[in-house]
Design a protein around this motif. Sequence first.
Motif, PDB file in Angstrom:
ATOM      1  N   PHE A 103       0.814  -1.219   0.000  1.00  0.00           N
ATOM      2  CA  PHE A 103       0.000   0.000   0.000  1.00  0.00           C
ATOM      3  C   PHE A 103       0.847   1.268   0.000  1.00  0.00           C
ATOM      4  O   PHE A 103       2.008   1.264   0.402  1.00  0.00           O
ATOM      5  CB  PHE A 103      -0.913   0.024   1.235  1.00  0.00           C
ATOM      6  N   TRP A 104       0.201   2.363  -0.423  1.00  0.00           N
ATOM      7  CA  TRP A 104       0.800   3.697  -0.358  1.00  0.00           C
ATOM      8  C   TRP A 104       0.636   4.267   1.048  1.00  0.00           C
ATOM      9  O   TRP A 104       1.522   4.895   1.580  1.00  0.00           O
ATOM     10  CB  TRP A 104       0.116   4.567  -1.409  1.00  0.00           C
ATOM     11  N   LYS A 105      -0.524   4.001   1.667  1.00  0.00           N
ATOM     12  CA  LYS A 105      -0.830   4.584   2.978  1.00  0.00           C
ATOM     13  C   LYS A 105      -0.911   3.553   4.098  1.00  0.00           C
ATOM     14  O   LYS A 105      -1.289   3.891   5.206  1.00  0.00           O
ATOM     15  CB  LYS A 105      -2.166   5.327   2.915  1.00  0.00           C
ATOM     16  N   GLU A 106      -0.667   2.296   3.776  1.00  0.00           N
ATOM     17  CA  GLU A 106      -0.702   1.285   4.839  1.00  0.00           C
ATOM     18  C   GLU A 106       0.551   0.434   4.706  1.00  0.00           C
ATOM     19  O   GLU A 106       1.442   0.755   3.932  1.00  0.00           O
ATOM     20  CB  GLU A 106      -1.995   0.454   4.733  1.00  0.00           C
ATOM     21  N   GLU A 107       0.583  -0.643   5.485  1.00  0.00           N
ATOM     22  CA  GLU A 107       1.788  -1.465   5.493  1.00  0.00           C
ATOM     23  C   GLU A 107       1.466  -2.908   5.103  1.00  0.00           C
ATOM     24  O   GLU A 107       0.388  -3.374   5.453  1.00  0.00           O
ATOM     25  CB  GLU A 107       2.419  -1.433   6.890  1.00  0.00           C
ATOM     26  N   PRO A 108       2.400  -3.592   4.421  1.00  0.00           N
ATOM     27  CA  PRO A 108       3.688  -3.065   4.014  1.00  0.00           C
ATOM     28  C   PRO A 108       3.521  -1.994   2.929  1.00  0.00           C
ATOM     29  O   PRO A 108       2.670  -2.105   2.060  1.00  0.00           O
ATOM     30  CB  PRO A 108       4.437  -4.284   3.463  1.00  0.00           C
ATOM     31  N   HIS A 109       4.368  -0.989   3.016  1.00  0.00           N
ATOM     32  CA  HIS A 109       4.393   0.091   2.036  1.00  0.00           C
ATOM     33  C   HIS A 109       4.949  -0.437   0.719  1.00  0.00           C
ATOM     34  O   HIS A 109       5.628  -1.467   0.690  1.00  0.00           O
ATOM     35  CB  HIS A 109       5.315   1.188   2.587  1.00  0.00           C
ATOM     36  N   PHE A 110       4.629   0.295  -0.373  1.00  0.00           N
ATOM     37  CA  PHE A 110       5.219  -0.055  -1.685  1.00  0.00           C
ATOM     38  C   PHE A 110       6.731  -0.271  -1.547  1.00  0.00           C
ATOM     39  O   PHE A 110       7.306  -1.153  -2.170  1.00  0.00           O
ATOM     40  CB  PHE A 110       5.026   1.093  -2.693  1.00  0.00           C
ATOM     41  N   ARG A 111       7.380   0.577  -0.745  1.00  0.00           N
ATOM     42  CA  ARG A 111       8.843   0.533  -0.612  1.00  0.00           C
ATOM     43  C   ARG A 111       9.348  -0.798  -0.077  1.00  0.00           C
ATOM     44  O   ARG A 111      10.492  -1.165  -0.312  1.00  0.00           O
ATOM     45  CB  ARG A 111       9.300   1.642   0.355  1.00  0.00           C
ATOM     46  N   GLU A 112       8.518  -1.467   0.709  1.00  0.00           N
ATOM     47  CA  GLU A 112       9.012  -2.662   1.403  1.00  0.00           C
ATOM     48  C   GLU A 112       8.282  -3.941   1.023  1.00  0.00           C
ATOM     49  O   GLU A 112       8.603  -5.004   1.531  1.00  0.00           O
ATOM     50  CB  GLU A 112       8.925  -2.438   2.922  1.00  0.00           C
ATOM     51  N   VAL A 113       7.325  -3.838   0.115  1.00  0.00           N
ATOM     52  CA  VAL A 113       6.508  -5.032  -0.145  1.00  0.00           C
ATOM     53  C   VAL A 113       7.288  -6.105  -0.911  1.00  0.00           C
ATOM     54  O   VAL A 113       7.104  -7.298  -0.677  1.00  0.00           O
ATOM     55  CB  VAL A 113       5.187  -4.673  -0.876  1.00  0.00           C
ATOM     56  N   LEU A 114       8.193  -5.684  -1.791  1.00  0.00           N
ATOM     57  CA  LEU A 114       8.893  -6.688  -2.614  1.00  0.00           C
ATOM     58  C   LEU A 114       9.756  -7.617  -1.759  1.00  0.00           C
ATOM     59  O   LEU A 114       9.913  -8.791  -2.071  1.00  0.00           O
ATOM     60  CB  LEU A 114       9.751  -6.006  -3.681  1.00  0.00           C
TER      61      LEU A 114
END
Lengths: 290, 356
Positions: A41-52
């Motif tokens: 998510f953009w506003k929740e977790e995991p964030h785009f930054r950490e999902v991969l």
Amino acid sequence: MQALVIVAHGSHLNPDSSTPTYRHADTVRETGAFDEVVTGFWKEEPHFREVLRTVESDEVYVVPLFISEGYFTEEVIPRELRVDDDVGLDDPDPGWEPRRGAPEDVDKSVHYCGPVGTHDAMSDVIVQRAESVTGDTDVGDGFGLTVVGHGTERNENSAKAIEYHADRIRERGRFDEVKALFMDEDPEVDDVTDFFESDDVVVVPLFIADGYHTQEDIPEDMGLTDDYRKGWETPGEVDGHHIWYSGAVGTEDLMADVVLERAAEAGADVGDAIETVRELTGGVRPPADD
Amino acid sequence: MQPEQVDRLREAADAGVSFDGLDVERGDDGYRFAVPGDERTGLDADGFRAAAADAAGYVTNWCFWNETAPSYDARRSFLRWLESADERAVPDRYESLTDGVVRHWGELELTATLGDDGHRTYDLRHETDGGRPVADLDAFEDPLEARELVTYDEKGRYRPLKTAPTLRTGWVFPGLSARELTETVGHVYPATVENWHREREGDLDVSHWRETAERQTGIYDIVDELDREAVERIAATCCVDSQCLKRREWEYDEGTEVDVDGGDGEFPCREPCSLVVAAARKWTTLEREETHTYEFELTPSEKEQVEEIIDTVADGRTDDVREADVYEGANRYRARYLREKLFGDEGNLAGVPTED
């Protein structure tokens, strides 16, 4: 191994924003087509930054649960996934080609798929949403249908997507009348009954999740209720018309099918999962000439 | 220990096994089977089985980590950390695991327990519920159910930050497999296991404040206007242990530390999160305002009451102030009285208008 990563906006304020994302992920997970199915998510977790980094698979299919190509799908998501050197394109034309990227932070191959909202199968989901809200699998005869979008305020592609699906559904001839309407530009959803001769009109907002727009603005703008907190009838009476208001199309179970279609066109091996999902979610088959 | 486990180990001896103190290989003169303090060589199949029977823990331990535990390195190291696998020898570890080994992860209490044949089962619950019988708690099996549990706090309010110290109590996942445990932890505290693992491997990719702020676009493009002092305040506001259980590892920039303590959390925070960025946008616009001089008249107690109200709200203690406790400045009656006295018809403090 292959993973499906569904990315969506999410919300800091609305707990229901992520609900459809989770549900479609669960539907795809049930098919077993992917070794892993996760959400970011953009506003929740995991964030785009950490999902991969939360998936083990080398081959990762990222499907944006967004309505149209635009700021999020072209800029924010590729940047945050760290594949913008490979993927970030300012391509305003609908007609998405899947792209491939190698993220900087993880050793994986990312297949960046088109957003669900502009896929042809989305037209089926809109129709299915009309069936769900009317409780009639043959709904169409004597009915008007409107697809409602946000409008051009932030992104003109969003209006294109609305019109695209309205045109496709109209061409099928199932509904007596089909019209694209908008929240913040003409033709406006406020005047919905002006645009239809049919007594019954199904109103389907092309939004991913229910929230402020779909649960407060649109019902009040149409005159379905004077205060969203009081709720509304389905169908509700407005100017002598029966308004069947469906809420966000993104909550329809058949959305999982569009997610799979997007991943499949990017090369994911989904086996017979598309058929399975259509069966699981009561999906309609498009006409042969569609 | 099952005979098949021994058979599988013997088959693996062809390629050689060296794991957690167990060394097994096949040579020209038969098998070698060695554990600390007991090395046997030149074994035939029966001899191999006898050696395995005397070192059953080593055999079932190999089976678990080789056949059952997840292959993904981050999840694997997390599970090994849970039972201190890299520090403690198998017999010692098995003795503890029989009773259950407890570790904490944020507000979670995780218990690993040894079952038959080396299988581990895991119990996951709120640490406050440590020691309570499972029958007293709401028990769940499916890791996906954790998503709903962590969406709301004890008072039913939405939790926008998964690592806020506001997890509900009263529930338990009493019988998770290794795979299910890591999945459940991933729903409660997303990506914490992966980032913790990267940190242990010396590979944590920290994005400091400047880098993160400069990356923003759209409505968040402005947050890079904030100066270092404002960033200090943000860290003290949002990122301390009372607000978030991650340990802040990001600084102002590569060479400039944020002085505020990063916290004692088990897992790291590798960049300002979306909540911090969204709040920073609001503070950016607020910090653009110039100060004005206002003149108010307050009694000493009124000044202190204003301070007390701010403290109580900032510490999230408003619900702790009892309804009739008029000795608390943040008591509702006290605040209503102050408003009656100080606010004019326009709602302005001491009748003084706000200047633009």
